[in-house]
Design a protein around this motif. Structure first.
Motif, mmCIF file in Angstrom:
data_model
loop_
_atom_site.group_PDB
_atom_site.id
_atom_site.type_symbol
_atom_site.label_atom_id
_atom_site.label_comp_id
_atom_site.label_asym_id
_atom_site.label_seq_id
_atom_site.Cartn_x
_atom_site.Cartn_y
_atom_site.Cartn_z
ATOM 1 N N MET A 147 0.952 -1.266 -0.189
ATOM 2 C CA MET A 147 0.065 -0.114 -0.164
ATOM 3 C C MET A 147 0.850 1.112 -0.114
ATOM 4 S SD MET A 147 -3.268 -0.458 -0.225
ATOM 5 C CE MET A 147 -3.965 0.962 0.929
ATOM 6 N N PRO A 148 0.592 2.346 -0.783
ATOM 7 C CA PRO A 148 1.328 3.469 -0.611
ATOM 8 C C PRO A 148 1.268 4.185 0.656
ATOM 9 C CG PRO A 148 -0.701 3.970 -1.848
ATOM 10 C CD PRO A 148 -0.676 2.679 -1.660
ATOM 11 N N LYS A 149 2.609 4.510 0.941
ATOM 12 C CA LYS A 149 2.716 5.259 2.348
ATOM 13 C C LYS A 149 2.300 6.724 2.203
ATOM 14 C CE LYS A 149 6.204 6.307 5.835
ATOM 15 N NZ LYS A 149 7.781 6.454 5.970
ATOM 16 N N ALA A 150 1.438 7.295 3.367
ATOM 17 C CA ALA A 150 1.050 8.720 3.180
ATOM 18 C C ALA A 150 2.332 9.441 3.285
ATOM 19 C CB ALA A 150 0.104 9.029 4.284
ATOM 20 N N THR A 151 2.544 10.503 2.583
ATOM 21 C CA THR A 151 3.525 11.271 2.684
ATOM 22 C C THR A 151 3.340 12.561 3.963
ATOM 23 O OG1 THR A 151 5.096 13.154 1.836
ATOM 24 C CG2 THR A 151 2.740 13.022 1.018
ATOM 25 N N ASP A 152 4.458 12.617 4.548
ATOM 26 C CA ASP A 152 4.356 13.861 5.712
ATOM 27 C C ASP A 152 5.060 15.056 5.162
ATOM 28 O OD1 ASP A 152 6.956 12.800 5.861
ATOM 29 O OD2 ASP A 152 6.989 13.263 8.013
ATOM 30 N N LYS A 196 -19.448 6.109 -3.273
ATOM 31 C CA LYS A 196 -18.672 5.853 -2.243
ATOM 32 C C LYS A 196 -17.276 5.372 -2.665
ATOM 33 C CE LYS A 196 -22.423 5.128 1.046
ATOM 34 N NZ LYS A 196 -23.010 4.240 1.991
ATOM 35 N N ARG A 197 -17.024 4.790 -3.798
ATOM 36 C CA ARG A 197 -15.879 4.313 -4.188
ATOM 37 C C ARG A 197 -14.976 5.541 -4.935
ATOM 38 N NH1 ARG A 197 -17.646 -0.134 -8.250
ATOM 39 N NH2 ARG A 197 -18.987 1.818 -8.840
ATOM 40 N N LYS A 198 -15.647 6.543 -5.062
ATOM 41 C CA LYS A 198 -15.042 7.679 -6.188
ATOM 42 C C LYS A 198 -15.351 9.001 -5.368
ATOM 43 C CE LYS A 198 -15.015 5.106 -10.198
ATOM 44 N NZ LYS A 198 -15.355 5.071 -11.843
ATOM 45 N N PRO A 199 -14.802 9.323 -4.132
ATOM 46 C CA PRO A 199 -15.288 10.528 -3.447
ATOM 47 C C PRO A 199 -14.720 11.811 -4.115
ATOM 48 C CG PRO A 199 -13.447 9.447 -2.415
ATOM 49 C CD PRO A 199 -13.781 8.527 -3.457
ATOM 50 N N VAL A 227 -5.265 2.652 -4.685
ATOM 51 C CA VAL A 227 -4.664 1.671 -3.684
ATOM 52 C C VAL A 227 -4.003 0.717 -4.709
ATOM 53 C CG1 VAL A 227 -6.320 2.010 -2.157
ATOM 54 C CG2 VAL A 227 -6.848 0.147 -3.927
ATOM 55 N N THR A 228 -4.239 0.397 -5.915
ATOM 56 C CA THR A 228 -3.480 -0.289 -6.738
ATOM 57 C C THR A 228 -2.418 0.512 -7.862
ATOM 58 O OG1 THR A 228 -5.002 -0.031 -8.804
ATOM 59 C CG2 THR A 228 -5.438 -1.831 -7.057
ATOM 60 N N GLY A 229 -2.271 1.787 -7.409
ATOM 61 C CA GLY A 229 -1.485 2.505 -8.204
ATOM 62 C C GLY A 229 -0.101 2.214 -8.169
ATOM 63 N N LEU A 276 1.194 -0.920 -7.982
ATOM 64 C CA LEU A 276 1.022 -2.292 -8.979
ATOM 65 C C LEU A 276 1.026 -1.627 -10.352
ATOM 66 C CD1 LEU A 276 0.880 -5.003 -9.101
ATOM 67 C CD2 LEU A 276 -1.413 -5.078 -8.978
ATOM 68 N N ARG A 277 0.460 -0.422 -10.473
ATOM 69 C CA ARG A 277 -0.131 0.071 -11.977
ATOM 70 C C ARG A 277 1.030 0.938 -12.414
ATOM 71 N NH1 ARG A 277 -4.012 2.494 -12.888
ATOM 72 N NH2 ARG A 277 -4.357 3.130 -10.860
ATOM 73 N N GLY A 278 2.112 1.337 -11.566
ATOM 74 C CA GLY A 278 2.992 2.380 -12.111
ATOM 75 C C GLY A 278 2.204 3.811 -12.077
ATOM 76 N N LYS A 279 1.357 4.159 -11.213
ATOM 77 C CA LYS A 279 0.334 5.315 -11.490
ATOM 78 C C LYS A 279 0.392 5.875 -10.014
ATOM 79 C CE LYS A 279 -0.986 4.456 -15.773
ATOM 80 N NZ LYS A 279 -0.627 5.207 -16.999
ATOM 81 N N SER A 280 0.693 7.501 -10.256
ATOM 82 C CA SER A 280 0.789 8.325 -8.940
ATOM 83 C C SER A 280 -0.791 8.742 -8.697
ATOM 84 C CB SER A 280 1.419 9.632 -9.401
ATOM 85 O OG SER A 280 0.766 10.181 -10.351
ATOM 86 N N ILE A 281 -1.015 9.324 -7.615
ATOM 87 C CA ILE A 281 -2.210 9.599 -7.217
ATOM 88 C C ILE A 281 -2.928 10.555 -8.149
ATOM 89 C CG2 ILE A 281 -3.475 10.902 -5.272
ATOM 90 C CD1 ILE A 281 -1.683 9.740 -3.117
ATOM 91 N N SER A 282 -2.148 11.489 -8.500
ATOM 92 C CA SER A 282 -2.578 12.583 -9.582
ATOM 93 C C SER A 282 -3.060 11.927 -10.777
ATOM 94 C CB SER A 282 -1.463 13.555 -9.902
ATOM 95 O OG SER A 282 -0.618 12.847 -10.755
#
Length: 558
Positions: A148-153, A257-260, A288-290, A292-298
């Protein structure tokens, strides 16, 4: 080449072709100057340095202008992709007795320290996905894709206060408490230690008594919820943590609910929190699968113009969510100006655009373009303008349908009851035609201490004839007149209003703005304007480079 690779390549080409066909040009501007140097990495300046004063800095200004924003865009030989990803750099302009000193310091976040130790981008950011550690073996690198991607601080967005303490924040669950005098990081604070949220905005709102409100999402098996957070105004004698006593006032289920919806801030009046659920959507499955797929949050956020924008009203004392939904055509908003209650209506003023794709266009490579390529980026960005929405607070059995309920004189905003618990609203422009030539307005600020949640007359912001602000604007709602400060080749930051000690009028005070230039023969400086006349009083030139940042606040000397 295997057939599936050929097909994937063909699909990507078709997708690219379709996206180019859909590209809308909102303006036809040519010859924009390159601004690459204002999004370039710098070194911090942890010890105070003097500035060169031109004109006069009023002696009554006593305190620190604190600013936040990205200051390092490369780690080792790797580069961040998005403007929002750069390592947080804190700035302090100390103003006292007509003199100004400057210092800066990189936020000592876990992200910063880890990146520094690894000499590579080791923590993913909004637009940058970290690659597997090359020092690991193949199996370890493969398994890391499923983590799972770790949240940045990397809290590089704003400087805020809770219970008198200063924090820097972004939009994850981590904030950092900082010393406003030294800019040193003194504590890492995790919202999840106090309340069940997965993050909070970088733009809390504060009542006159110090009670602070914010918003944060929660993701559960039941779907996504938007949470209204309230933090008490004062510390108790035995408190070690500033957020002790924080609670969730209420939770609002996302329409999907899956796409806020993504949101950057919210509005607040005397009695209500106003949450705007806009059609900028976050696809949680893709996020959450980013890795794995090589995709950023943006790359997992998108704009859906077929959806409406919804205003949710939450009573601050009871936490009750209004059963009435106030619906508008699709628009996007990042910053609200003010909100107040008057004549049975809740007035919401905000900066909005008809398109919500801008967030994905602020890649660093776009900001560093020049010539026709830079013009193309700017012309395909929708302009942002100040707007007013009028929401009727009382909607009951006696409220008529299909009739404009807004009878306020000189107001062109409409609100029409279309269903039992639904009111359709349209906006009123808070500007004249003259704002068009300045590219709209963003980074709005008011005389917050005296007029937030109350009827007001003035607000201030940046005009955007470039990808970043290039003018400072004062808007007068009485007649929708404006005053402008501009100087060729200079790019001012968010204007901060500081009231004068004996202020009797709303605009008695000064405007502070950090002005950046990509030109070598000019220096960065702190600009001080008379807020009433909008004329320059003085400037304090800094002999170091400062990148263009995001938000800040003025900390008055105690």
């Amino acid at each position: 080449m295997p057939s599936y690779q050929v097909q994937n390549k063909k699909d990507r080409a078709q997708e690219k072709s379709k996206s180019l066909q859909k590209l809308i040009h909102y303006t036809d501007v040519h010859g924009l100057p390159c601004i690459e140097k204002i999004v370039t990495s710098v070194e911090d300046v942890p010890e105070s340095i003097n500035t060169d004063i031109t004109g006069t800095i009023p002696e009554w200004i006593d305190g620190n202008l604190l600013r936040n924003g990205p200051g390092k865009f490369e780690i080792g030989n790797q580069k961040f992709n998005h403007w929002f990803d750069g390592m947080a750099l804190l700035h302090q302009f100390k103003i006292s007795k007509g003199q100004v000193t400057y210092k800066s310091r990189f936020l000592s976040s876990d992200s910063y320290q880890t990146n520094k130790e690894c000499n590579r981008i080791a923590v993913s950011e909004f637009g940058t996905l970290t690659m597997p550690d090359p020092c690991k073996n193949f199996f370890q690198r493969f398994i890391s894709r499923f983590e799972m991607p770790k949240a940045t601080d990397n809290a590089n967005v704003s400087v805020v206060t809770y219970k008198g303490d200063y924090y820097v924040s972004t939009e994850t669950n981590i904030m950092h408490r900082v010393d406003p005098e030294t800019l040193e990081t003194t504590a890492k604070v995790n919202w999840t230690k106090f309340i069940a949220v997965n993050g909070a905005t970088a733009h809390p709102q504060t009542d006159p008594d110090g009670t602070t409100y914010n918003m944060g999402n929660s993701y559960t098996l039941k779907g996504s919820h938007y949470n209204i957070i309230v933090v008490p105004p004062n510390k108790t004698s035995d408190e070690d943590e500033t957020l002790e006593g924080a609670k969730v006032l209420c939770s609002i289920p996302a329409v999907d609910k899956r796409k806020p919806s993504y949101y950057h801030s919210f509005a607040m009046s005397e009695n209500y929190v106003v949450f705007i659920e806009q059609p900028i959507k976050m696809d949680l499955l893709k996020i959450v699968t980013g890795k794995l797929r090589g995709k950023s949050i943006s790359e997992c956020c998108y704009w859906d113009p077929t959806l409406n924008t919804i205003f949710h009203l939450i009573h601050k004392k009871t936490g009750e969510v209004s059963s009435v939904k106030y619906v508008a055509q699709a628009f996007s908003t990042f910053h609200q100006i003010n909100a107040f209650e008057e004549d049975g209506f809740l007035i919401v003023d905000l900066c909005a655009s008809d398109d919500g794709q801008a967030i994905n266009n602020y890649n660093i490579q776009n900001l560093r373009k020049s010539g026709e390529a830079l013009d193309e980026v700017y012309n395909t960005l929708c302009r942002v303008f100040p707007q007013r929405f009028v929401l009727p607070l009382k909607v009951d059995d006696d409220t008529p349908y299909q009739e404009n309920l807004n009878k306020r004189p000189d107001s062109t905003a409409t609100c029409t009851r279309t269903e039992k618990n639904k009111v359709f609203v349209t906006h009123e422009d808070l500007h004249g035609d003259d704002l068009q030539q300045y590219g709209g307005l963003e980074f709005p600020q008011i005389n917050y201490g005296k007029y937030n949640t109350r009827p007001y007359r003035y607000f201030y912001g940046c005009g955007f004839r470039h990808l970043v602000g290039d003018t400072l604007i004062k808007m007068d709602l009485q007649g929708k007149h404006m005053k402008v400060w501009e100087e060729s080749g200079l790019y001012p930051s968010e204007p901060i209003f500081v009231p004068s000690p004996e202020a009797t009028e709303e605009d008695d005070g000064v405007i502070l703005s950090v002005v950046i230039t990509p030109n070598k023969d000019k220096s960065t400086f702190l600009l001080v304007l008379d807020a009433k006349t909008f004329e320059e009083l003085g400037r304090a030139s800094v002999p170091v480079n400062i990148p263009y940042g995001f938000h800040g606040t003025f900390s008055a000397a105690s």
